[in-house]
Scaffold this motif. Structure first.
Motif, PDB file in Angstrom:
ATOM      1  N   TYR A   1      11.215  78.675  69.540  1.00  0.00           N
ATOM      2  CA  TYR A   1      11.542  77.261  69.660  1.00  0.00           C
ATOM      3  C   TYR A   1      10.814  76.425  68.610  1.00  0.00           C
ATOM      4  CZ  TYR A   1      13.248  79.066  74.049  1.00  0.00           C
ATOM      5  OH  TYR A   1      13.901  79.809  74.992  1.00  0.00           O
ATOM      6  N   VAL A   2      10.798  76.936  67.379  1.00  0.00           N
ATOM      7  CA  VAL A   2      10.278  76.187  66.241  1.00  0.00           C
ATOM      8  C   VAL A   2      11.469  75.567  65.525  1.00  0.00           C
ATOM      9  CG1 VAL A   2       8.990  76.297  64.088  1.00  0.00           C
ATOM     10  CG2 VAL A   2       8.307  77.716  66.028  1.00  0.00           C
ATOM     11  N   ALA A   3      11.461  74.241  65.409  1.00  0.00           N
ATOM     12  CA  ALA A   3      12.624  73.527  64.882  1.00  0.00           C
ATOM     13  C   ALA A   3      12.288  72.878  63.553  1.00  0.00           C
ATOM     14  CB  ALA A   3      13.078  72.463  65.871  1.00  0.00           C
ATOM     15  N   ASP A   4      13.293  72.850  62.673  1.00  0.00           N
ATOM     16  CA  ASP A   4      13.169  72.152  61.391  1.00  0.00           C
ATOM     17  C   ASP A   4      13.550  70.698  61.580  1.00  0.00           C
ATOM     18  OD1 ASP A   4      12.463  74.428  59.801  1.00  0.00           O
ATOM     19  OD2 ASP A   4      14.545  75.098  59.970  1.00  0.00           O
ATOM     20  N   LEU A   5      12.785  69.816  60.952  1.00  0.00           N
ATOM     21  CA  LEU A   5      13.082  68.387  60.999  1.00  0.00           C
ATOM     22  C   LEU A   5      14.009  68.022  59.848  1.00  0.00           C
ATOM     23  CD1 LEU A   5       9.566  66.942  61.862  1.00  0.00           C
ATOM     24  CD2 LEU A   5      11.457  67.444  63.409  1.00  0.00           C
ATOM     25  N   LEU A   6      14.998  67.182  60.146  1.00  0.00           N
ATOM     26  CA  LEU A   6      16.010  66.854  59.136  1.00  0.00           C
ATOM     27  C   LEU A   6      15.449  65.994  58.011  1.00  0.00           C
ATOM     28  CD1 LEU A   6      19.144  66.086  61.339  1.00  0.00           C
ATOM     29  CD2 LEU A   6      18.638  68.152  60.056  1.00  0.00           C
ATOM     30  N   PHE A   7      14.570  65.060  58.339  1.00  0.00           N
ATOM     31  CA  PHE A   7      14.120  64.082  57.354  1.00  0.00           C
ATOM     32  C   PHE A   7      12.649  64.241  57.000  1.00  0.00           C
ATOM     33  CE2 PHE A   7      17.617  62.249  59.812  1.00  0.00           C
ATOM     34  CZ  PHE A   7      18.530  61.998  58.802  1.00  0.00           C
ATOM     35  N   GLN A   8      12.052  65.382  57.346  1.00  0.00           N
ATOM     36  CA  GLN A   8      10.681  65.673  56.971  1.00  0.00           C
ATOM     37  C   GLN A   8      10.594  67.141  56.564  1.00  0.00           C
ATOM     38  OE1 GLN A   8       8.991  63.434  60.725  1.00  0.00           O
ATOM     39  NE2 GLN A   8       7.294  63.911  59.351  1.00  0.00           N
ATOM     40  N   PRO A   9       9.807  67.456  55.539  1.00  0.00           N
ATOM     41  CA  PRO A   9       9.700  68.857  55.096  1.00  0.00           C
ATOM     42  C   PRO A   9       8.727  69.636  55.971  1.00  0.00           C
ATOM     43  CG  PRO A   9       8.377  67.452  53.691  1.00  0.00           C
ATOM     44  CD  PRO A   9       9.052  66.533  54.663  1.00  0.00           C
ATOM     45  N   GLU A  10       8.876  69.538  57.276  1.00  0.00           N
ATOM     46  CA  GLU A  10       7.964  70.199  58.201  1.00  0.00           C
ATOM     47  C   GLU A  10       8.753  70.807  59.346  1.00  0.00           C
ATOM     48  OE1 GLU A  10       3.901  67.991  58.569  1.00  0.00           O
ATOM     49  OE2 GLU A  10       5.450  66.445  58.493  1.00  0.00           O
ATOM     50  N   ARG A  11       8.053  71.643  60.093  1.00  0.00           N
ATOM     51  CA  ARG A  11       8.614  72.249  61.290  1.00  0.00           C
ATOM     52  C   ARG A  11       7.690  71.948  62.459  1.00  0.00           C
ATOM     53  NH1 ARG A  11       9.550  78.387  60.394  1.00  0.00           N
ATOM     54  NH2 ARG A  11      11.248  78.089  61.874  1.00  0.00           N
TER      55      ARG A  11
END
Length: 762
Positions: free
Chosen positions: A441-451
């Protein structure tokens, strides 16, 4: 007499003609005026006397006529007085009035006797008709009895009226109404018993037996047809058929609509010598009957039942059939919708077109019911089945929406938000600052270069939202709108459920609020991307209406509120721990030093606890920003308390310096976690690292420099101040002055140094 008709102008009597009207008259003028007026008066009197003497005869005639008129008036008065005296001596008017009263009284008495006679005749006739109706009822002449009861209702004005034209009616009418009510109830009860006896339900064999004749009490055999006709006459069809209609729904319609493996068998026994016949409707369970998906079989069974009712119960009478339909159609249509049509609604949008055959069969079934007079041909509200079938898309969408919301609610309520210790311990942070976790359940953020790590509930929630919007892209506009609103409502459920369900956890320092913060931050960014992802594929009727951007700010604000609350809780815990040091006073005493040391250890423990909980879960940028804020506030508070001390002993300064070094040493791992873009080997607290940390935590430089000041000589302190080094670390002149006064004894050197500090500040 012309002299009397003219007016006298005073100015003509004066000698001066140009007399001003506003100016007063002189005494001579006034005397002249009086004399001339007297002469004029005598002249007028002479004229009047001459006129009267000239017309003496005329005046004599006038006076004579006046005297005659006065004499005539006196004579009339005497005559009138005599007439009045005559009337008063003989009261003729009273005799006339008495005669008139007697005439009116006799006429009223005669009218009352006529009305009483008419009422007696009417009462006698009504009683006779009531008796006759009872005899007809006991003799089985139901129609004749019903007609008599109906006519008697109108004759007795059975409507609750006790007064007519404002006058109270005779009490006998109340007794007659009571007799009529008893007769009506008896008739109604007998008719209901006849229907109940004629239509019987065999529950054991699941049969309906209809007999054309039945026996009730001492009446002998009575035809069902006559009973229904009598009910129609007295307008009690609804009452008479209500119980039978209820049983028909319960024991015939319910199994016919809820069970698919049923056959209908109709038997009609031949009439015997008395003309008595029976009809039997049997519901037979059969394994050979296959469930039909096109609606033909269920409607065929119902058509046979309706035909049986129309032929053997209502005797093909449209009025009776319409009454039976009013009593049963509402529940019957609900049964058909519940047990057949709603189950036939497709589960997949691509199968909606296959429902057209059911729509056709439904329309044909309702047409048949109209022909049988079972439902109204003009009232569109009774076409409930067609309305449901034609709105299959709405029902499909409604079912889909309820399913989406139910799944969303279940996953939000059932999921445990606490992370397992294994996941937290296995989490690691790369040099780039991106937190990695073995959890799926690690998700990528659309508007940030982070997870970030999100909860399982949020992961499943977004999966439901994406599935709903994908289905909306493949559906018609009506279905797509329902799915679109279902997706929005599912997102709103998170805000409605999670903060309430986890209220206790959100009020404490734990990992749960950080996960919820990640959830809200992740949802806010995912929501912003939904319109860009699906708008182009939405049906044309939904493209301009679909909006998600209005939801994102509320989730972002919720995330910020949760984070700020956590920071405030940490602040409160740190403040309480620092307050335990009692301002770091008298640390040269062992007991006071122990309290100050314990306070610093508590601060370190709280900060390390927050570090351990936050770093594996929180976004690197958020973790760095929040932790720097907390550390800056902590160092600022400790530095402020230490700088407020006065008159310190040499041992006390060493103890304070030792406390600062202990705090920095124990927080080394936390401070290292704030440095990004460095290898583990390079994360050593050297001068370069301290410079970076000082830029991130403004009060850290001041805190470290305070430790150096405790063992610096006075001249070195002054040189550092004059060089601007202490000012760059955040010290103010007043703080340095107080610090010097607290540590160094009064001396010429100290006075000179204080003067130099004050002079430099100016």
């Amino acid at each position: 007499m012309d002299v009397l008709l003219g007016s006298i102008d005073v100015r003509d009597l004066l000698s001066v003609q140009d007399l001003d009207e506003s100016s007063p008259l002189s005494a001579p003028d006034l005397r002249l005026l009086i004399d001339r007026l007297q002469i004029r008066s005598l002249h007028i009197k002479d004229k009047v006397r001459d006129y009267v003497l000239a017309h003496r005869q005329d005046f004599a005639d006038i006076f004579s006529r006046c005297s005659q008129a006065a004499s005539g008036a006196d004579a009339a008065a005497v005559t009138l007085s005599d007439a009045l005296r005559l009337l008063s001596d003989r009261p003729l008017d009273r005799e006339i009035r008495e005669i008139a009263e007697e005439i009116r009284s006799r006429r009223r008495e005669l009218e009352e006797r006529r009305e009483a006679l008419a009422m007696v005749q009417t009462v006698s006739l009504l009683r006779e008709r009531l008796r006759s109706s009872r005899e007809d009822l006991r003799a089985g002449r139901l129609v004749e009895a019903s007609v008599a009861v109906r006519d008697l209702k109108a004759g007795l004005l059975v409507s609750g009226m006790e007064e007519v034209s404002g006058e109270k009616e005779p009490a006998v009418y109340g007794f007659l109404r009571k007799d009529w009510t008893e007769c009506f109830d008896e008739l109604q009860g007998v008719l209901a018993k006849i229907v109940e006896s004629s239509v019987q339900f065999d529950l054991e064999n699941v049969r309906v037996i209809v007999r054309s004749r039945s026996t009730v009490g001492d009446m002998g055999e009575v035809e069902l047809h006559q009973a229904l006709e009598a009910m129609e006459v007295v307008d009690v069809l609804d009452y008479g058929l209500a119980k039978m209609a209820d049983l028909m729904i319960k024991y015939v319609m319910v199994p016919a609509t809820s069970k698919r493996s049923i056959n209908i068998l109709v038997e009609q026994l031949n009439q015997d010598s008395d003309g008595k016949s029976e009809a039997i409707l049997s519901l037979i369970s059969s394994s050979e009957v296959q469930e039909s998906l096109d609606g033909a079989t269920p409607y065929a069974i119902l058509i046979q039942i309706i035909k049986f009712i129309y032929r053997f119960i209502c005797f093909e009478n449209g009025t009776w059939m319409r009454c039976f339909g009013r009593l049963t159609w509402s529940r019957m249509s609900d049964l058909i919708i519940t047990h057949f049509l709603s189950k036939a609604v497709p589960d997949d949008a691509s199968k909606i077109m296959d429902f057209e055959n059911i729509m056709k069969c439904t329309a044909e079934f309702e047409t048949f019911l109209k022909e049988m007079m079972f439902i109204s041909t003009t009232d569109r509200n009774e076409e409930k089945l067609s309305h449901f079938a034609y709105n299959v898309e709405v029902h499909f969408a409604s079912r889909k929406r309820n399913e989406i919301l139910a799944n969303a609610r279940n996953c939000l309520l059932q999921f445990d938000y606490f992370l397992s210790p294994e996941n937290a311990s296995k989490s690691s942070t790369h040099a780039s600052g991106v937190v990695e976790c073995p959890s799926k359940y690690v998700a990528d953020l659309l508007f940030q270069p982070e997870r970030c790590i999100v909860s399982k509930a949020t992961f499943q929630l977004m999966k439901l939202v994406h599935e709903a919007l994908k289905d909306a892209c493949l559906s018609s506009t009506r279905v797509a709108k329902e799915l679109y609103h279902a997706a929005r409502d599912a997102l709103l459920l998170y805000k409605a459920i999670v903060p309430i369900k986890l209220e206790k956890q959100l009020d404490s320092i734990s990992q749960v609020p950080i996960v919820i913060y990640n959830d809200c931050n992740y949802l806010s960014q995912e929501i912003l991307g939904l319109a860009f992802e699906y708008r182009a594929d939405f049906p044309s009727g939904l493209k301009n209406q679909a909006v998600f951007v209005d939801l994102a700010p509320s989730f972002y604000q919720l995330a910020e509120d949760i984070l700020q609350k956590q920071v405030q809780l940490v602040f409160s815990s740190l403040k309480e721990a620092i307050d335990g040091a009692n301002g770091f006073q008298n640390t040269h005493q062992s007991q006071q030093y122990g309290s100050a040391k314990f306070s610093i250890e508590q601060v370190v423990f709280i900060l390390e606890k927050v570090h351990i909980m936050w770093e594996p879960l929180m976004l690197a940028s958020t973790y760095k920003k929040s932790m720097c804020t907390i550390l800056d506030s902590t160092f600022c508070r400790i530095t402020k308390d230490m700088l407020l001390l006065d008159d310190m002993a040499a041992e006390e300064t060493l103890q304070l310096q030792r406390l600062i070094h202990m705090a920095l040493e124990n927080l080394s791992s936390l401070l290292e976690s704030l440095i990004a873009n460095m290898d583990e080997k390079e994360k050593v607290l050297n001068d370069t690292i301290w410079v970076k940390l000082d830029d991130m935590i403004p009060s850290l430089c001041k805190f470290r420099k305070l430790a150096d000041l405790y063992d610096m000589p006075l001249k070195s302190i002054i040189r550092s101040w004059e060089s601007g080094e202490l000012l760059a670390c955040g010290f103010m002149s007043s703080e340095i002055e107080n610090f010097v006064k607290a540590i160094f004894a009064d001396s010429p050197l100290r006075k000179e140094c204080l003067w130099r500090i004050a002079n430099t500040s100016r």
